[in-house]
Write a protein that holds these residues in place. Structure first.
Motif, PDB file in Angstrom:
ATOM      1  N   LYS A  96     -15.200   8.385   7.294  1.00  6.30           N
ATOM      2  CA  LYS A  96     -14.016   8.783   6.525  1.00  6.30           C
ATOM      3  C   LYS A  96     -12.787   7.957   6.871  1.00  6.30           C
ATOM      4  CE  LYS A  96     -15.412  13.645   6.011  1.00  6.30           C
ATOM      5  NZ  LYS A  96     -15.034  15.050   6.325  1.00  6.30           N
ATOM      6  N   ALA A  97     -12.681   7.541   8.131  1.00  6.85           N
ATOM      7  CA  ALA A  97     -11.458   6.872   8.563  1.00  6.85           C
ATOM      8  C   ALA A  97     -11.208   5.582   7.790  1.00  6.85           C
ATOM      9  CB  ALA A  97     -11.504   6.590  10.058  1.00  6.85           C
ATOM     10  N   LEU A  98     -12.276   4.838   7.446  1.00 10.62           N
ATOM     11  CA  LEU A  98     -12.066   3.581   6.734  1.00 10.62           C
ATOM     12  C   LEU A  98     -11.447   3.837   5.369  1.00 10.62           C
ATOM     13  CD1 LEU A  98     -12.401   0.498   6.555  1.00 10.62           C
ATOM     14  CD2 LEU A  98     -14.559   0.933   5.360  1.00 10.62           C
ATOM     15  N   ASN A  99     -11.955   4.823   4.636  1.00 13.58           N
ATOM     16  CA  ASN A  99     -11.372   5.127   3.331  1.00 13.58           C
ATOM     17  C   ASN A  99      -9.882   5.428   3.455  1.00 13.58           C
ATOM     18  OD1 ASN A  99     -13.790   4.777   2.020  1.00 13.58           O
ATOM     19  ND2 ASN A  99     -14.196   6.950   1.694  1.00 13.58           N
ATOM     20  N   GLN A 100      -9.525   6.192   4.481  1.00 11.88           N
ATOM     21  CA  GLN A 100      -8.125   6.539   4.682  1.00 11.88           C
ATOM     22  C   GLN A 100      -7.309   5.302   5.057  1.00 11.88           C
ATOM     23  OE1 GLN A 100      -7.588   9.738   7.451  1.00 11.88           O
ATOM     24  NE2 GLN A 100      -5.445  10.080   6.886  1.00 11.88           N
ATOM     25  N   ASP A 101      -7.864   4.448   5.926  1.00  7.07           N
ATOM     26  CA  ASP A 101      -7.177   3.211   6.307  1.00  7.07           C
ATOM     27  C   ASP A 101      -6.890   2.348   5.088  1.00  7.07           C
ATOM     28  OD1 ASP A 101      -7.251   3.941   8.967  1.00  7.07           O
ATOM     29  OD2 ASP A 101      -8.841   2.534   9.527  1.00  7.07           O
ATOM     30  N   LEU A 102      -7.892   2.153   4.234  1.00  6.68           N
ATOM     31  CA  LEU A 102      -7.716   1.301   3.067  1.00  6.68           C
ATOM     32  C   LEU A 102      -6.655   1.858   2.122  1.00  6.68           C
ATOM     33  CD1 LEU A 102     -11.419   0.307   2.228  1.00  6.68           C
ATOM     34  CD2 LEU A 102      -9.770  -0.882   3.672  1.00  6.68           C
ATOM     35  N   SER A 103      -6.620   3.180   1.990  1.00  2.04           N
ATOM     36  CA  SER A 103      -5.627   3.792   1.106  1.00  2.04           C
ATOM     37  C   SER A 103      -4.210   3.652   1.646  1.00  2.04           C
ATOM     38  CB  SER A 103      -5.951   5.274   0.900  1.00  2.04           C
ATOM     39  OG  SER A 103      -5.687   6.030   2.075  1.00  2.04           O
ATOM     40  N   MET A 104      -4.072   3.464   2.969  1.00  2.00           N
ATOM     41  CA  MET A 104      -2.754   3.328   3.588  1.00  2.00           C
ATOM     42  C   MET A 104      -2.232   1.891   3.534  1.00  2.00           C
ATOM     43  SD  MET A 104      -1.677   6.260   4.837  1.00  2.00           S
ATOM     44  CE  MET A 104      -0.500   5.797   6.115  1.00  2.00           C
ATOM     45  N   LEU A 105      -3.130   0.933   3.480  1.00  2.00           N
ATOM     46  CA  LEU A 105      -2.724  -0.468   3.576  1.00  2.00           C
ATOM     47  C   LEU A 105      -2.009  -0.954   2.320  1.00  2.00           C
ATOM     48  CD1 LEU A 105      -5.864  -2.095   5.252  1.00  2.00           C
ATOM     49  CD2 LEU A 105      -3.577  -1.900   6.255  1.00  2.00           C
ATOM     50  N   ARG A 106      -1.030  -1.812   2.537  1.00  2.00           N
ATOM     51  CA  ARG A 106      -0.374  -2.539   1.462  1.00  2.00           C
ATOM     52  C   ARG A 106      -0.955  -3.954   1.471  1.00  2.00           C
ATOM     53  NH1 ARG A 106       2.879   1.765   2.347  1.00  2.00           N
ATOM     54  NH2 ARG A 106       4.823   2.002   1.173  1.00  2.00           N
ATOM     55  N   VAL A 107      -1.509  -4.374   0.353  1.00  2.00           N
ATOM     56  CA  VAL A 107      -2.262  -5.635   0.339  1.00  2.00           C
ATOM     57  C   VAL A 107      -1.751  -6.550  -0.768  1.00  2.00           C
ATOM     58  CG1 VAL A 107      -4.079  -4.610  -1.092  1.00  2.00           C
ATOM     59  CG2 VAL A 107      -4.575  -6.665   0.218  1.00  2.00           C
ATOM     60  N   GLY A 108      -1.630  -7.833  -0.434  1.00  2.00           N
ATOM     61  CA  GLY A 108      -1.199  -8.811  -1.414  1.00  2.00           C
ATOM     62  C   GLY A 108      -2.322  -9.763  -1.781  1.00  2.00           C
ATOM     63  N   VAL A 109      -2.327 -10.210  -3.026  1.00  2.00           N
ATOM     64  CA  VAL A 109      -3.277 -11.218  -3.508  1.00  2.00           C
ATOM     65  C   VAL A 109      -2.460 -12.370  -4.075  1.00  2.00           C
ATOM     66  CG1 VAL A 109      -5.182 -11.747  -5.070  1.00  2.00           C
ATOM     67  CG2 VAL A 109      -4.998  -9.457  -4.070  1.00  2.00           C
ATOM     68  N   VAL A 110      -2.547 -13.518  -3.425  1.00  2.00           N
ATOM     69  CA  VAL A 110      -1.797 -14.704  -3.852  1.00  2.00           C
ATOM     70  C   VAL A 110      -2.738 -15.610  -4.623  1.00  2.00           C
ATOM     71  CG1 VAL A 110      -0.477 -16.704  -3.097  1.00  2.00           C
ATOM     72  CG2 VAL A 110      -0.271 -14.531  -1.858  1.00  2.00           C
ATOM     73  N   GLY A 111      -2.505 -15.719  -5.915  1.00  2.00           N
ATOM     74  CA  GLY A 111      -3.387 -16.488  -6.788  1.00  2.00           C
ATOM     75  C   GLY A 111      -4.360 -15.553  -7.492  1.00  2.00           C
ATOM     76  N   CYS A 112      -4.266 -15.470  -8.798  1.00  2.00           N
ATOM     77  CA  CYS A 112      -5.110 -14.536  -9.562  1.00  2.00           C
ATOM     78  C   CYS A 112      -6.063 -15.279 -10.483  1.00  2.00           C
ATOM     79  CB  CYS A 112      -4.238 -13.564 -10.354  1.00  2.00           C
ATOM     80  SG  CYS A 112      -3.339 -12.401  -9.319  1.00  2.00           S
ATOM     81  N   GLY A 113      -6.639 -16.373  -9.984  1.00  2.00           N
ATOM     82  CA  GLY A 113      -7.648 -17.100 -10.737  1.00  2.00           C
ATOM     83  C   GLY A 113      -9.026 -16.518 -10.498  1.00  2.00           C
ATOM     84  N   GLY A 114     -10.046 -17.393 -10.429  1.00  2.00           N
ATOM     85  CA  GLY A 114     -11.415 -16.907 -10.302  1.00  2.00           C
ATOM     86  C   GLY A 114     -11.634 -16.087  -9.049  1.00  2.00           C
ATOM     87  N   THR A 115     -11.187 -16.588  -7.898  1.00  4.79           N
ATOM     88  CA  THR A 115     -11.376 -15.857  -6.647  1.00  4.79           C
ATOM     89  C   THR A 115     -10.399 -14.702  -6.524  1.00  4.79           C
ATOM     90  OG1 THR A 115     -12.021 -17.965  -5.640  1.00  4.79           O
ATOM     91  CG2 THR A 115     -11.609 -16.130  -4.157  1.00  4.79           C
ATOM     92  N   GLY A 116      -9.121 -14.948  -6.850  1.00  6.62           N
ATOM     93  CA  GLY A 116      -8.117 -13.904  -6.710  1.00  6.62           C
ATOM     94  C   GLY A 116      -8.352 -12.714  -7.616  1.00  6.62           C
ATOM     95  N   SER A 117      -8.772 -12.972  -8.866  1.00  6.11           N
ATOM     96  CA  SER A 117      -9.040 -11.848  -9.775  1.00  6.11           C
ATOM     97  C   SER A 117     -10.255 -11.055  -9.300  1.00  6.11           C
ATOM     98  CB  SER A 117      -9.248 -12.349 -11.207  1.00  6.11           C
ATOM     99  OG  SER A 117     -10.400 -13.173 -11.306  1.00  6.11           O
ATOM    100  N   ALA A 118     -11.230 -11.737  -8.672  1.00  5.74           N
ATOM    101  CA  ALA A 118     -12.399 -11.028  -8.135  1.00  5.74           C
ATOM    102  C   ALA A 118     -11.989 -10.131  -6.976  1.00  5.74           C
ATOM    103  CB  ALA A 118     -13.458 -12.034  -7.684  1.00  5.74           C
TER     104      ALA A 118
END
Length: 475
Positions: free
Chosen positions: A192-214
């Protein structure tokens, strides 16, 4: 009201454990000088936020300890004043760490009294705007922290992150959250802890091409809730075959990639908050959103942007998962693969995490040319015509099968660092997957001691946070 958080470099936490968790079972104390990232407006809650980053650990000298036991510690303030002097000279903030050997996971009444005196002393010496942090370390490794704004105002830290070979998060009620139905089967695999950790994190994606959109499409499905997308480009016909979430209508409408990807994420109905920035990552408007991120995925082929993020990871102790795909084919009607390499490199101020410059991932000449094209397009074209710049050649091959798998490689590396599913030796600071040979390699690299980012010369900036000019880059 401001909110605050703390990022601890793993090497600093290891030092603190040695200093504070002693075999005699008595309380100990130490100072940590911290850099700071001032975020004027958090992209997700709209409030100002201060992110502190560990910079240097300073022990409390044994001969200054007045008394200590399993329940208390008292020491002279001489070393505290010396720490305040250094902090003022270097624009740092003092954090006071102490242990609770019996495992008490909260501040005691005695802590409240002592620390109120310390903030008063700090403000008398360094000025009324001076703040200090206070953090408890328990024998089981738990961290609880707060920031003193004045002797009457104290604010609990929203989160404490530990960044290094592993990523560990400390925040109130961690592990007690209830996974939404969509993620309950993931909790069966990872806890359960991982799900909660992921929901707490603020995450950035730099570049929204083939890899970034994936990567972006994976984030909500893994349980991330707070996402920032950075890309200045638009959807074109030539990238529809690998740009997740994009349609022909988007190419016809010349839609920004960030808006197209964001719309697809929101329509999943998994409760994400997506913030979009149609800008080059080096622009000043991107700084607050970048500093607000706990983790960043770098999916750009822009050498100048990579060069900036390469420094950012070390100044702000923010893990950056940098990705690349190199495809080389022979000439002929049916090309043969000479190289088909997917790469994930993790950037962080930690041993073994050699920067992109030392790994020769970034081409400084290409970065120079990109900067010239951005700042002076006419001069760029003139130099290109005279062969003084690299210029643009034929487009590189790109295949959705491999851009998507590189994204999955990066996501797996992050999940392992949070949860440890690969075991003790499962991290890879630099992994290259040779798809055509079905092999994974972990090429080693030794930092150049004179490297201004990851070498001995650059270590003085690890954890410094905000400096002028930004990242010590010429503006």
């Amino acid at each position: 009201m401001i909110s605050a958080s703390l990022t601890l470099q793993e090497q600093h936490l290891n030092s603190l454990r040695e200093l504070l968790l002693t075999t005699d079972g008595k309380e100990r104390a130490a100072y940590v000088l911290c850099g700071k990232a001032v975020i004027n407006t958090d992209p997700w809650d709209g409030q100002p936020h201060q992110k502190f980053i560990s910079y240097e650990v300073i022990p409390v000298p044994e001969d200054e300890i007045v008394s200590f036991s399993v329940k208390h510690i008292t020491w002279k303030t001489d070393s505290f004043v010396r720490a305040l002097q250094v902090a003022q000279a270097k624009n740092l903030t003092v954090a006071v760490f102490h242990s609770h050997p019996e495992g008490l996971g909260e501040f005691s009444i005695q802590d409240d009294t002592n620390e109120a005196d310390l903030i008063q002393l700090a403000q008398n010496r360094n000025g009324s705007g001076t703040q200090i942090l206070s953090v408890i370390l328990t024998p089981d490794g738990n961290l609880i922290g707060r920031i003193w704004v004045s002797s009457q105002e104290v604010i609990a830290l929203r989160m404490i992150r530990v960044i290094g070979e592993k990523i560990r998060l400390h925040y109130p009620n961690r592990g007690l959250g209830i996974s939404p139905p969509a993620f309950q089967r993931q909790a069966l695999a990872f806890g359960k802890a991982l799900n909660q950790d992921l929901s707490m994190l603020r995450v950035g994606v730099v570049g929204c091409g083939g890899t970034g959109s994936a990567i972006a499409m994976l984030l909500p499905k893994m349980g991330f809730r707070n996402i920032a997308l950075f890309d200045k480009d638009i959807v074109e016909d030539t990238n529809l075959n690998r740009l997740h979430g994009a349609r022909q209508l988007d190419a016809d409408a010349i839609s920004p990639k960030v808006e197209v990807v964001a719309k697809s994420l929101v329509e999943l109905g998994l409760g994400v908050q997506v913030r979009t920035y149609q800008a080059w990552i080096g622009e000043a408007d991107c700084r607050d959103p970048l500093k607000a991120c706990d983790v960043i995925f770098c999916c750009t082929d822009d050498h100048t942007g990579r060069l900036m993020l390469n420094r950012f990871a070390y100044y702000y102790a923010t893990p950056i998962f940098d990705m690349g795909l190199a495809i080389e084919v022979s000439q002929g009607e049916t090309p043969n693969f000479q190289a088909l390499d997917g790469r994930v490199t993790v950037l962080a101020p930690a041993p073994g995490h050699t920067c992109l410059l030392c790994r020769e991932v970034i081409n400084p000449v290409a970065a120079r040319d990109e900067a010239l094209k951005r700042s002076n397009p006419d001069e760029y074209e003139r130099r290109k015509a005279e062969a003084y710049v690299i210029g643009e050649g034929n487009p590189s091959p790109a295949v959705v099968l491999f851009t998507t798998e590189v994204a999955i490689m990066a996501m797996q590396e992050l999940v392992h660092r949070l949860q440890g599913f690969r075991g003790e030796d499962g991290t890879a600071a630099h992994r290259v997957r040779k798809f055509h040979l079905t092999t994974d390699r972990k090429p080693a690299a030794i930092p150049n001691p004179n490297c201004p980012v990851c070498g001995t010369a650059g270590a003085q900036w690890w954890g410094r946070g905000d400096v002028m000019p930004f990242l010590n880059l010429v503006e």
